[in-house]
Design a protein around this motif. Structure first.
Motif, PDB file in Angstrom:
ATOM      1  N   GLY A 115      -9.025  31.039  -4.741  1.00 27.00           N
ATOM      2  CA  GLY A 115      -9.099  29.909  -5.665  1.00 27.00           C
ATOM      3  C   GLY A 115      -9.157  30.369  -7.108  1.00 27.00           C
ATOM      4  O   GLY A 115      -9.645  29.650  -7.990  1.00 27.00           O
ATOM      5  N   TYR A 221      -8.263  17.479  -2.628  1.00 27.78           N
ATOM      6  CA  TYR A 221      -7.617  18.779  -2.837  1.00 27.78           C
ATOM      7  C   TYR A 221      -8.060  19.354  -4.176  1.00 27.78           C
ATOM      8  O   TYR A 221      -7.808  18.756  -5.217  1.00 27.78           O
ATOM      9  CB  TYR A 221      -6.093  18.606  -2.842  1.00 27.78           C
ATOM     10  N   TYR A 239      -7.211  20.598   6.175  1.00 28.96           N
ATOM     11  CA  TYR A 239      -6.592  21.192   4.989  1.00 28.96           C
ATOM     12  C   TYR A 239      -5.248  21.745   5.449  1.00 28.96           C
ATOM     13  O   TYR A 239      -5.147  22.305   6.553  1.00 28.96           O
ATOM     14  CB  TYR A 239      -7.439  22.354   4.447  1.00 28.96           C
TER      15      TYR A 239
HETATM   16  P1  AHM Z   1      -5.464  32.718  -4.368  1.00 36.40           P
HETATM   17  O1  AHM Z   1      -5.964  33.434  -3.159  1.00 36.40           O
HETATM   18  O2  AHM Z   1      -4.695  33.614  -5.288  1.00 36.40           O
HETATM   19  O3  AHM Z   1      -6.508  31.939  -5.069  1.00 36.40           O
HETATM   20  O4  AHM Z   1      -4.327  31.675  -3.854  1.00 36.40           O
HETATM   21  C1  AHM Z   1      -4.617  30.795  -2.823  1.00 36.40           C
HETATM   22  C2  AHM Z   1      -4.914  29.408  -3.352  1.00 36.40           C
HETATM   23  C3  AHM Z   1      -5.753  28.613  -2.409  1.00 36.40           C
HETATM   24  O5  AHM Z   1      -7.099  28.840  -2.639  1.00 36.40           O
HETATM   25  C4  AHM Z   1      -5.367  27.210  -2.729  1.00 36.40           C
HETATM   26  O6  AHM Z   1      -5.540  26.312  -1.674  1.00 36.40           O
HETATM   27  C5  AHM Z   1      -3.938  27.344  -3.105  1.00 36.40           C
HETATM   28  O7  AHM Z   1      -3.724  28.684  -3.482  1.00 36.40           O
HETATM   29  C6  AHM Z   1      -3.619  26.448  -4.247  1.00 36.40           C
HETATM   30  O8  AHM Z   1      -2.291  26.562  -4.557  1.00 36.40           O
HETATM   31  P2  AHM Z   1      -1.589  25.529  -5.557  1.00 36.40           P
HETATM   32  O9  AHM Z   1      -2.067  25.929  -6.899  1.00 36.40           O
HETATM   33  O10 AHM Z   1      -0.149  25.773  -5.297  1.00 36.40           O
HETATM   34  O11 AHM Z   1      -2.046  24.147  -5.164  1.00 36.40           O
END
Ligand code: AHM
Ligand code: MG
Length: 310
Positions: A115, A221, A239
């Motif tokens: 995140g 979300y 999710y």
């Molecule tokens: P990250 O591990 O680099 O944070 O990427 C994963 C994240 C998830 O936590 C989240 O659900 C998703 O990518 C969000 O993506 P988007 O910004 O496309 O909604």
């Protein structure tokens, strides 16, 4: 009066250490879980001085936040110095890291800071970890011996399974974890979260989302998988980050995100799927493999598989 009741409740809560003593897991696995869980303190403290986004990109081509690389480097050194971890697969490192001096045989898969696009907004983010016990990173998620995540939100919480159900702990002022819930069961609730731009959704995914909306499911979300999953674990629903037009594998990664979260979901009575099959049964082909993810209450995951299979 309220304060006295709360104080009394705190006094009877099990600590993480006491909880692990009641489990049948190996002593060195309990030690590894404890040392990982303790890292919530330095990670939480590092947010203040690591607010920037680097110009570097990880192997998946995503811009890295300073906290991504800080957490990754910090946890890697913790594994190395524990002597318990023989191999590591991290979302932030291209290749598997081997620790030849380790006496233990554990293999860890992790998303050190999930995140991370939310760091500057102070919304909840977390660390996701899976632990195998035979020194091998590249294997099915159902072989995990433990999975856990820490969430850095209003409270610092630890959600843990050692294959004996799911427990949630919260950290107190002395940086000790106290048990909040020792037998978490995921209800059939009505929250949902779907990643990806709507214009890129496949028809059957759009039909599934339409079906649950008609049934009264409510959108929640945040952009942090670990936090969005946690509300599903507590309240029920699902999710997902689906296959998209032009991105058939979706966004999230099989080893670092799907396996540990899916293992926790299954231990709480829920399920994880790529739209057609249980993701915990999928053999990984590459370390940074992406996969569509649907995770949540078992009833709605079954409904989804029915709609996606046509
Ligand atoms: P990250 O591990 O680099 O944070 O990427 C994963 C994240 C998830 O936590 C989240 O659900 C998703 O990518 C969000 O993506 P988007 O910004 O496309 O909604
Ligand atoms: Mg992530």
């Amino acid at each position: 009066m309220i304060q006295r009741i709360e104080q009394h409740e705190l006094m009877v809560m099990l600590t993480l250490h006491e909880y692990l003593d009641t489990c049948a897991c190996a002593g060195d696995l309990a030690s590894l879980i404890t040392v990982i869980a303790e890292q919530a303190v330095p990670i939480r403290n590092a947010f203040l001085t690591n607010q920037s986004y680097a110009t570097s990109r990880n192997v998946s081509g995503e811009q890295q936040a300073a906290m991504d690389t800080w957490s990754d480097g910090h946890l890697t050194e913790v594994y190395r110095s524990s002597g318990l971890v023989a191999a590591l697969g991290s979302e932030e490192q291209k290749d598997i890291v081997n620790f030849p001096d380790a006496t233990g045989r554990y293999a860890v898969v992790m998303d050190p800071l999930d995140g991370s696009s939310l760091i500057q907004t102070n919304l909840a983010v977390g660390t996701i970890i899976g632990i195998f016990d035979d020194g091998t990173v590249m294997q099915k998620g159902k072989n995990l011996k433990a999975a856990l995540y820490m969430i850095y939100g209003p409270m610092t919480t630890l959600t843990l399974t050692v294959g004996e159900g799911v427990a949630i702990f919260a950290m107190n002022e002395q940086d000790e974890y106290l048990l909040l819930d020792g037998d978490v069961r995921m209800p059939e609730g009505n929250l949902y979260a779907s990643g990806g731009l709507k214009k890129d959704w496949k028809d059957r995914h759009a039909r599934f989302i339409d079906t649950v909306e008609q049934r009264g499911f409510k959108l929640r979300y945040s952009g942090s998988f670990v936090a969005d999953f946690h509300q599903v674990l507590k309240y029920g629903g699902f999710y997902c980050y689906p296959a998209l037009e032009g991105k058939p594998e979706g966004k999230l990664r099989l080893l670092f995100e799907a396996y540990p979260i899916g293992f926790i979901a299954a231990q709480a009575g829920g399920a994880i799927s790529d739209g057609a099959r249980n993701l915990l049964d999928v053999e990984p082909a590459s370390l940074h493999q992406r996969t569509p993810i649907y995770v949540g209450s078992s009833g709605v995951i079954e409904l989804m598989e029915g709609i996606l299979s046509g």
